[in-house]
Each structure stands twice: as structure tokens, then as C-alpha cells.
Motif scaffolding. Structure first.
Motif, PDB file in Angstrom:
ATOM      1  N   ILE A  33      11.562  79.400  52.332  1.00 19.20           N
ATOM      2  CA  ILE A  33      12.062  78.034  52.242  1.00 19.20           C
ATOM      3  C   ILE A  33      11.573  77.481  50.917  1.00 19.20           C
ATOM      4  CG2 ILE A  33      12.077  75.754  53.314  1.00 19.20           C
ATOM      5  CD1 ILE A  33      11.305  77.165  55.950  1.00 19.20           C
ATOM      6  N   SER A  34      12.475  76.919  50.133  1.00 16.61           N
ATOM      7  CA  SER A  34      12.101  76.399  48.823  1.00 16.61           C
ATOM      8  C   SER A  34      11.270  75.124  48.954  1.00 16.61           C
ATOM      9  CB  SER A  34      13.356  76.110  47.987  1.00 16.61           C
ATOM     10  OG  SER A  34      13.999  74.943  48.475  1.00 16.61           O
ATOM     11  N   THR A  35      10.708  74.682  47.846  1.00 16.98           N
ATOM     12  CA  THR A  35       9.913  73.456  47.851  1.00 16.98           C
ATOM     13  C   THR A  35      10.785  72.230  48.123  1.00 16.98           C
ATOM     14  OG1 THR A  35      10.127  73.269  45.459  1.00 16.98           O
ATOM     15  CG2 THR A  35       8.148  74.361  46.306  1.00 16.98           C
ATOM     16  N   THR A  36      12.096  72.385  48.010  1.00 15.71           N
ATOM     17  CA  THR A  36      13.001  71.272  48.312  1.00 15.71           C
ATOM     18  C   THR A  36      13.530  71.334  49.739  1.00 15.71           C
ATOM     19  OG1 THR A  36      14.918  72.481  47.469  1.00 15.71           O
ATOM     20  CG2 THR A  36      13.732  71.072  45.906  1.00 15.71           C
ATOM     21  N   GLY A  37      13.076  72.340  50.509  1.00 15.10           N
ATOM     22  CA  GLY A  37      13.492  72.461  51.901  1.00 15.10           C
ATOM     23  C   GLY A  37      14.757  73.262  52.121  1.00 15.10           C
ATOM     24  N   ARG A  38      15.241  73.959  51.110  1.00 17.64           N
ATOM     25  CA  ARG A  38      16.444  74.784  51.227  1.00 17.64           C
ATOM     26  C   ARG A  38      16.069  76.197  51.667  1.00 17.64           C
ATOM     27  NH1 ARG A  38      21.029  72.763  51.314  1.00 17.64           N
ATOM     28  NH2 ARG A  38      21.935  74.635  50.509  1.00 17.64           N
ATOM     29  N   ALA A  39      16.934  76.790  52.475  1.00 16.96           N
ATOM     30  CA  ALA A  39      16.724  78.169  52.919  1.00 16.96           C
ATOM     31  C   ALA A  39      16.973  79.119  51.747  1.00 16.96           C
ATOM     32  CB  ALA A  39      17.664  78.496  54.067  1.00 16.96           C
ATOM     33  N   ILE A  40      16.095  80.089  51.582  1.00 17.78           N
ATOM     34  CA  ILE A  40      16.265  81.131  50.574  1.00 17.78           C
ATOM     35  C   ILE A  40      16.531  82.426  51.324  1.00 17.78           C
ATOM     36  CG2 ILE A  40      15.182  82.409  48.696  1.00 17.78           C
ATOM     37  CD1 ILE A  40      13.372  79.953  48.282  1.00 17.78           C
ATOM     38  N   ALA A  41      17.661  83.049  51.022  1.00 15.27           N
ATOM     39  CA  ALA A  41      18.064  84.237  51.771  1.00 15.27           C
ATOM     40  C   ALA A  41      18.615  85.292  50.826  1.00 15.27           C
ATOM     41  CB  ALA A  41      19.130  83.862  52.793  1.00 15.27           C
ATOM     42  N   VAL A  42      18.584  86.521  51.285  1.00 17.87           N
ATOM     43  CA  VAL A  42      19.168  87.628  50.537  1.00 17.87           C
ATOM     44  C   VAL A  42      20.165  88.320  51.453  1.00 17.87           C
ATOM     45  CG1 VAL A  42      17.311  89.223  51.158  1.00 17.87           C
ATOM     46  CG2 VAL A  42      18.691  89.674  49.145  1.00 17.87           C
ATOM     47  N   ASP A  43      21.349  88.589  50.921  1.00  9.29           N
ATOM     48  CA  ASP A  43      22.378  89.278  51.690  1.00  9.29           C
ATOM     49  C   ASP A  43      22.211  90.765  51.444  1.00  9.29           C
ATOM     50  OD1 ASP A  43      24.636  90.397  52.813  1.00  9.29           O
ATOM     51  OD2 ASP A  43      25.956  88.786  52.163  1.00  9.29           O
ATOM     52  N   LEU A  44      21.651  91.452  52.411  1.00  3.67           N
ATOM     53  CA  LEU A  44      21.344  92.866  52.253  1.00  3.67           C
ATOM     54  C   LEU A  44      22.589  93.747  52.238  1.00  3.67           C
ATOM     55  CD1 LEU A  44      18.218  93.039  54.578  1.00  3.67           C
ATOM     56  CD2 LEU A  44      18.265  92.878  52.087  1.00  3.67           C
ATOM     57  N   ASP A  45      23.714  93.242  52.734  1.00  4.65           N
ATOM     58  CA  ASP A  45      24.949  94.027  52.742  1.00  4.65           C
ATOM     59  C   ASP A  45      25.630  94.022  51.378  1.00  4.65           C
ATOM     60  OD1 ASP A  45      24.662  94.697  55.413  1.00  4.65           O
ATOM     61  OD2 ASP A  45      25.828  92.980  56.101  1.00  4.65           O
ATOM     62  N   THR A  46      25.675  92.880  50.705  1.00  5.33           N
ATOM     63  CA  THR A  46      26.425  92.790  49.452  1.00  5.33           C
ATOM     64  C   THR A  46      25.556  92.803  48.201  1.00  5.33           C
ATOM     65  OG1 THR A  46      26.427  90.367  49.528  1.00  5.33           O
ATOM     66  CG2 THR A  46      28.299  91.497  50.531  1.00  5.33           C
ATOM     67  N   GLU A  47      24.347  92.243  48.283  1.00  2.92           N
ATOM     68  CA  GLU A  47      23.515  92.174  47.086  1.00  2.92           C
ATOM     69  C   GLU A  47      22.774  93.479  46.835  1.00  2.92           C
ATOM     70  OE1 GLU A  47      21.105  88.661  46.875  1.00  2.92           O
ATOM     71  OE2 GLU A  47      22.704  87.458  47.733  1.00  2.92           O
ATOM     72  N   SER A  48      22.116  93.979  47.845  1.00  2.00           N
ATOM     73  CA  SER A  48      21.364  95.219  47.686  1.00  2.00           C
ATOM     74  C   SER A  48      20.712  95.578  49.004  1.00  2.00           C
ATOM     75  CB  SER A  48      20.284  95.061  46.626  1.00  2.00           C
ATOM     76  OG  SER A  48      19.495  96.221  46.564  1.00  2.00           O
ATOM     77  N   PRO A  49      20.597  96.855  49.283  1.00  5.59           N
ATOM     78  CA  PRO A  49      19.859  97.245  50.486  1.00  5.59           C
ATOM     79  C   PRO A  49      18.354  97.283  50.233  1.00  5.59           C
ATOM     80  CG  PRO A  49      20.780  99.169  49.456  1.00  5.59           C
ATOM     81  CD  PRO A  49      21.265  97.976  48.657  1.00  5.59           C
ATOM     82  N   HIS A  50      17.925  96.870  49.042  1.00 10.85           N
ATOM     83  CA  HIS A  50      16.511  96.934  48.675  1.00 10.85           C
ATOM     84  C   HIS A  50      15.977  95.537  48.388  1.00 10.85           C
ATOM     85  CE1 HIS A  50      17.196 101.217  48.244  1.00 10.85           C
ATOM     86  NE2 HIS A  50      18.239 100.918  47.494  1.00 10.85           N
ATOM     87  N   VAL A  51      14.729  95.318  48.731  1.00  9.63           N
ATOM     88  CA  VAL A  51      14.077  94.038  48.478  1.00  9.63           C
ATOM     89  C   VAL A  51      12.698  94.307  47.906  1.00  9.63           C
ATOM     90  CG1 VAL A  51      13.187  91.929  49.534  1.00  9.63           C
ATOM     91  CG2 VAL A  51      15.290  92.929  50.387  1.00  9.63           C
ATOM     92  N   LEU A  52      12.341  93.606  46.847  1.00 10.67           N
ATOM     93  CA  LEU A  52      11.007  93.695  46.273  1.00 10.67           C
ATOM     94  C   LEU A  52      10.226  92.465  46.716  1.00 10.67           C
ATOM     95  CD1 LEU A  52       8.854  94.825  44.287  1.00 10.67           C
ATOM     96  CD2 LEU A  52       9.958  93.423  42.532  1.00 10.67           C
ATOM     97  N   VAL A  53       9.084  92.683  47.326  1.00 11.58           N
ATOM     98  CA  VAL A  53       8.197  91.589  47.715  1.00 11.58           C
ATOM     99  C   VAL A  53       6.933  91.752  46.899  1.00 11.58           C
ATOM    100  CG1 VAL A  53       6.923  90.508  49.594  1.00 11.58           C
ATOM    101  CG2 VAL A  53       9.175  91.502  50.033  1.00 11.58           C
ATOM    102  N   CYS A  54       6.685  90.806  46.017  1.00 12.73           N
ATOM    103  CA  CYS A  54       5.551  90.894  45.115  1.00 12.73           C
ATOM    104  C   CYS A  54       4.751  89.601  45.191  1.00 12.73           C
ATOM    105  CB  CYS A  54       6.064  91.128  43.700  1.00 12.73           C
ATOM    106  SG  CYS A  54       4.757  91.331  42.497  1.00 12.73           S
ATOM    107  N   THR A  55       3.534  89.690  45.703  1.00 10.83           N
ATOM    108  CA  THR A  55       2.659  88.523  45.781  1.00 10.83           C
ATOM    109  C   THR A  55       1.239  88.943  45.431  1.00 10.83           C
ATOM    110  OG1 THR A  55       2.084  88.870  48.102  1.00 10.83           O
ATOM    111  CG2 THR A  55       4.013  87.529  47.681  1.00 10.83           C
TER     112      THR A  55
END
Length: 74
Positions: A33-55
Motif C-alpha cells: 500500500i503506497s503512502t497515499t493509501g493506493r494499492a500497489i499490485a503486480v500482474d503476474l500473468d501479463t507483466e512477469s512471472p517473476h518478482v524481485l523483493v529487495c529490502t
């Protein structure tokens, strides 16, 4: 360095956020959820089947990966 103003309280029950989450298409994973309260999402079907989580240590990467795993189980 300018600090980001974080909201005092984020709630999944907030009506506008709940509507955003319910409107996400199938195959989309909510990743935050962004600092403005908006949902942040990734479409795994169309954008990419891979996700990088870096913290930094303690930044929530394990929690994020667990959430993604639960969301894509068949």
C-alpha cells in the motif's frame, strides 16, 4: 534527504482501499500500500512471472514472499 510522510494508520477495511483490492484482476498480487493509501499490485500473468523483493534486514521481505506464495497457490 527528505523523509516520506507515512500515514498514521493503514487499514484494509478502508472503503476506497477495499474497492481497489476487490477490483484487482485474477492473477494480480497485492504487494503493498503506497503512502497515499493506493494499492500497489503486480500482474503476474501479463507483466512477469517473476518478482524481485529487495529490502534491508527486517524490511519485511519474508512476509512479502509468504503473502505472494499464499496468493498464487493453486
Amino acid at each position: 534527504m527528505k523523509k516520506t510522510a507515512l500515514p498514521k494508520m493503514l487499514s484494509f477495511s478502508a472503503p476506497d482501499l477495499r474497492e481497489q483490492i476487490e477490483a484487482l484482476p485474477e492473477g494480480t498480487a497485492l504487494i503493498g500500500i503506497s503512502t497515499t493509501g493506493r494499492a500497489i499490485a503486480v500482474d503476474l500473468d501479463t507483466e512477469s512471472p517473476h518478482v524481485l523483493v529487495c529490502t534491508a534486514s527486517g524490511g519485511g521481505s519474508t512476509t512479502m514472499l509468504r503473502s505472494l506464495t499464499v496468493g498464487v497457490r493453486t
